[in-house]
Each structure stands twice: as structure tokens, then as C-alpha cells.
Design a protein around this motif. Structure first.
Motif, PDB file in Angstrom:
ATOM      1  N   UNK A 137       0.812  -1.219   0.000  1.00 16.07           N
ATOM      2  CA  UNK A 137       0.000   0.000   0.000  1.00 16.07           C
ATOM      3  C   UNK A 137       0.844   1.266   0.000  1.00 16.07           C
ATOM      4  N   UNK A 138       2.105   1.154   0.416  1.00 17.04           N
ATOM      5  CA  UNK A 138       2.952   2.353   0.460  1.00 17.04           C
ATOM      6  C   UNK A 138       3.640   2.632  -0.866  1.00 17.04           C
ATOM      7  N   UNK A 139       3.245   1.913  -1.922  1.00 15.88           N
ATOM      8  CA  UNK A 139       3.744   2.280  -3.247  1.00 15.88           C
ATOM      9  C   UNK A 139       4.692   1.298  -3.888  1.00 15.88           C
ATOM     10  N   UNK A 140       4.845   0.093  -3.324  1.00 14.59           N
ATOM     11  CA  UNK A 140       5.742  -0.889  -3.920  1.00 14.59           C
ATOM     12  C   UNK A 140       5.157  -1.558  -5.163  1.00 14.59           C
ATOM     13  N   UNK A 141       3.881  -1.322  -5.451  1.00 13.41           N
ATOM     14  CA  UNK A 141       3.258  -1.953  -6.627  1.00 13.41           C
ATOM     15  C   UNK A 141       2.332  -0.954  -7.308  1.00 13.41           C
ATOM     16  N   UNK A 142       2.248  -1.030  -8.641  1.00 14.38           N
ATOM     17  CA  UNK A 142       1.393  -0.116  -9.382  1.00 14.38           C
ATOM     18  C   UNK A 142      -0.063  -0.540  -9.325  1.00 14.38           C
ATOM     19  N   UNK A 143      -0.950   0.448  -9.510  1.00  9.53           N
ATOM     20  CA  UNK A 143      -2.380   0.156  -9.479  1.00  9.53           C
ATOM     21  C   UNK A 143      -2.766  -0.734 -10.654  1.00  9.53           C
ATOM     22  N   UNK A 144      -3.595  -1.741 -10.387  1.00 10.89           N
ATOM     23  CA  UNK A 144      -4.093  -2.623 -11.445  1.00 10.89           C
ATOM     24  C   UNK A 144      -3.219  -3.825 -11.723  1.00 10.89           C
ATOM     25  N   UNK A 145      -2.056  -3.921 -11.066  1.00 12.54           N
ATOM     26  CA  UNK A 145      -1.192  -5.087 -11.270  1.00 12.54           C
ATOM     27  C   UNK A 145      -1.678  -6.254 -10.396  1.00 12.54           C
ATOM     28  N   UNK A 146      -1.132  -7.423 -10.683  1.00  9.67           N
ATOM     29  CA  UNK A 146      -1.501  -8.594  -9.873  1.00  9.67           C
ATOM     30  C   UNK A 146      -1.071  -8.411  -8.428  1.00  9.67           C
ATOM     31  N   UNK A 147       0.101  -7.778  -8.245  1.00  8.59           N
ATOM     32  CA  UNK A 147       0.567  -7.541  -6.862  1.00  8.59           C
ATOM     33  C   UNK A 147      -0.411  -6.628  -6.132  1.00  8.59           C
ATOM     34  N   UNK A 148      -0.919  -5.620  -6.851  1.00 10.13           N
ATOM     35  CA  UNK A 148      -1.876  -4.697  -6.222  1.00 10.13           C
ATOM     36  C   UNK A 148      -3.120  -5.461  -5.757  1.00 10.13           C
ATOM     37  N   UNK A 149      -3.659  -6.307  -6.632  1.00 10.66           N
ATOM     38  CA  UNK A 149      -4.878  -7.051  -6.257  1.00 10.66           C
ATOM     39  C   UNK A 149      -4.597  -8.102  -5.184  1.00 10.66           C
ATOM     40  N   UNK A 150      -3.321  -8.501  -5.059  1.00 11.06           N
ATOM     41  CA  UNK A 150      -3.013  -9.533  -4.051  1.00 11.06           C
ATOM     42  C   UNK A 150      -3.284  -9.027  -2.632  1.00 11.06           C
ATOM     43  N   UNK A 151      -3.206  -7.690  -2.409  1.00  8.48           N
ATOM     44  CA  UNK A 151      -3.463  -7.204  -1.041  1.00  8.48           C
ATOM     45  C   UNK A 151      -4.930  -7.417  -0.657  1.00  8.48           C
ATOM     46  N   UNK A 152      -5.811  -7.427  -1.663  1.00  6.31           N
ATOM     47  CA  UNK A 152      -7.224  -7.690  -1.346  1.00  6.31           C
ATOM     48  C   UNK A 152      -7.442  -9.171  -1.019  1.00  6.31           C
ATOM     49  N   UNK A 153      -6.725 -10.046  -1.728  1.00  6.22           N
ATOM     50  CA  UNK A 153      -6.839 -11.478  -1.420  1.00  6.22           C
ATOM     51  C   UNK A 153      -6.300 -11.754  -0.005  1.00  6.22           C
ATOM     52  N   UNK A 154      -5.169 -11.120   0.321  1.00  2.00           N
ATOM     53  CA  UNK A 154      -4.619 -11.277   1.672  1.00  2.00           C
ATOM     54  C   UNK A 154      -5.557 -10.640   2.693  1.00  2.00           C
TER      55      UNK A 154
END
Length: 319
Positions: free
Chosen positions: A276-293
Motif C-alpha cells: 500500500x505504500x507504493x511498492x506496486x502499481x495500481x491494477x497489477x496482480x501484486x496490487x490485487x493480491x493485497x485484497x486477497x490477503x
């Protein structure tokens, strides 16, 4: 009746009429407010429910988007969590294990200390002592978690490293201990409320039968308040599972699938903060992974709360 008497009577009637008018207006205002209050209460309840639904649906929709990119079986069975690697791996179990390690260490600290404090305050402490200790516990509960995090990193970890030289700078042990300290006031306060609510007649009856103070506490009061005590412990552990700042500051960011508490770990909340502090761009798989977690974390806390309610109902004693 002379003219002066008639005048006095008219003035009294006029005053009486004015007083009646004031009372009628007050009554009307009171009735209007009484009619309006339920609508305000319904509105606030609706806002709370809609906010909860909004959070849950957001989690669900974004989690579904994540699982379009990553299979559910990989998420729950893979043993590595490397979302930033070239060959990314999304096995959530290292994050879950890191969270459970922190929770278990916190429970080992908080449950005995919190329960002993509650028993002392409710059964042994004088009113003067209780008035001193209770505010101190409340102050401890009000310390910001980021302060606890730096306390774990700059004080607890060096002390532990002087005892265990192999302990890494970032590890599971020191944040786990400090999370335990953080949730101790919650267990102590809620358990004390449960113990105090046990009727005094039960204590006096046991004392009259020849029981000692300790026997009354352990064999009468404690079993009678067990539902409230268990609920307080489960709620406190739910707080430990969701703790973020302490583990982010002192736990490190290395997800690992082992039971070693001396090495760096990463919990579910710490990973969400990292992304959430900016290590991943919006819309990437990493970004969506925070919702799964986040959904996994939500299910954890939901199960804990349901478990607390079930245990409370199951072992509740009514007097």
C-alpha cells in the motif's frame, strides 16, 4: 366584586393562559423530538451496515479479480510468497504462519498476565489500589501501536539479543512479546468485568462452607465468569491477528514457512502495508493480491469473533 377585584382576576386568568400555552408548546416540541429520534438512530445504524457491506463487497470484487490471475490452489497450497520476483509465487501460507507465530507468542504473554491481573483486581486489591492500577492499564491500552513498534525494535530486540546472540535484528520474538503487552490490558479489563459481575452471595456462600479465599476464587468465581473470560481472550487474540504497525517495524519483511521465531518474518498486515505504500502499481496482480490477503485476514478475524460468541453462549452461567 368591585372593579379592582375584577382586574386582578383577569390578570390571573391571563397569566394562567400564558403558562398553559408555554406548557403546550413544550409538550409539542417534546413529541416532535420523540418522533424524530428513532429516524436518526435508524439512519446511523443504516450507515454502519452500509459501510460494512461496502467494505465486504470491495474485498470480494477485488479478490475475484486477483483470482482471475492466480489460481486458488496456488494461493492456498504454494509454500512461497514472492510476488515481486520475476517468477512470482503467491502462496499465502508463509504470511499466515507469520501471523500465527506473532499471535501465539502474544497469547503466551497476555493470557497469564492479563488473567492474573484481573483476578487480583477483582478479588484481592483494595479499592485504593484498584483506583491506581486501572488508570495505568488504560494508559497502556492507549499507547499508539507505532510507539510499541519502535519499543520492540530499539529496546526489546537488543535486550533479547544480549540473551540470545543468534537472534536477528528483525524477528518474530520481540514483536510477539510486545503485541502480548499491548493486548494484556484488554484481557485484564474485560476479564475483571466478568469476575466482578459474579454475585457476591456465591463468594459468601463458599466462604461460609469453610473455603479459603483462594479456593473461592479458583473453584467458584473463576468457573462462574468463564464465558466472559474466554470471550475477552478470543477478542484480544483477534486484535493480535490484525495488528499492523508493531510487526511492520520490528518483524521485518521476509515471509518464511518455518516455526523459527528468531528470524525475520512477514505477517498478512505487514504485507498489505508494504504494497500500500507504493511498492506496486495500481491494477497489477501484486496490487490485487493485497485484497486477497485482506480477505484471508477478514475471514480469520470473523471466525475468531464467531468463536468468541459461540463459546460465550455455550458456557454462559445465568444467575
Amino acid at each position: 366584586m368591585n372593579e379592582e377585584g375584577v382586574t386582578i382576576l383577569r390578570v390571573q386568568q391571563a397569566q394562567y393562559s400564558i403558562r398553559e400555552m408555554i406548557q403546550e408548546r413544550k409538550q409539542k416540541k417534546r413529541i416532535q423530538i420523540e418522533r424524530f429520534i428513532p429516524s436518526i438512530l435508524l439512519l446511523t445504524a443504516a450507515v454502519s451496515i452500509l459501510t460494512t457491506l461496502g467494505i465486504v463487497f470491495t474485498l470480494i470484487f477485488e479478490t475475484i479479480t486477483f483470482f482471475k490471475e492466480v489460481s486458488v490452489s496456488e494461493f492456498f497450497t504454494a509454500d512461497k510468497w514472492y510476488p515481486f520476483a520475476e517468477a512470482a509465487s503467491y502462496g499465502v501460507m508463509p504470511l499466515v504462519l507469520g501471523t500465527l507465530k506473532i499471535t501465539m507468542i502474544a497469547a503466551l504473554v497476555a493470557v497469564p498476565i492479563g488473567l492474573a491481573t484481573a483476578i487480583y483486581l477483582s478479588e484481592y486489591a483494595s479499592e485504593k489500589t484498584r483506583r491506581v492500577i486501572k488508570p495505568i492499564l488504560e494508559v497502556l491500552a492507549g499507547v499508539p501501536t507505532i510507539v510499541y513498534g519502535f519499543f520492540a525494535l530499539t529496546f526489546v530486540t537488543p535486550v533479547l539479543r544480549s540473551i540470545f546472540p543468534s537472534l536477528e535484528m528483525f524477528n518474530a520474538l520481540s514483536p510477539g512479546l510486545v503485541v502480548g503487552i499491548m493486548i494484556t490490558p484488554m484481557i485484564a479489563s474485560l476479564s475483571e468485568d466478568a469476575l466482578v459481575s459474579v454475585p457476591r452471595a456465591m463468594r459468601e456462600g463458599a466462604l461460609a462452607l469453610g473455603s479459603t479465599k483462594l479456593e473461592v476464587t479458583l473453584k467458584v468465581v473463576l468457573p462462574a465468569a468463564i464465558s466472559g473470560i474466554v470471550a475477552s481472550i478470543v477478542l484480544a487474540l483477534s486484535r493480535a491477528i490484525g495488528e499492523t504497525m508493531i510487526v511492520s517495524v520490528a518483524g521485518g519483511s521476509t515471509p518464511s514457512l518455518n516455526m523459527d521465531v528468531t528470524t525475520s518474518i512477514q505477517t498478512m498486515t505487514a504485507y498489505i502495508v508494504q504494497v500500500s505504500t507504493g511498492d506496486a502499481g495500481y491494477g497489477t496482480t501484486i496490487y490485487y493480491s493485497i485484497y486477497a490477503v485482506g480477505m484471508t485476514l477478514f475471514l480469520f478475524t470473523l471466525v475468531m469473533n464467531l468463536l468468541a460468541q459461540y463459546i460465550s453462549r455455550k458456557v454462559r452461567e445465568e444467575y
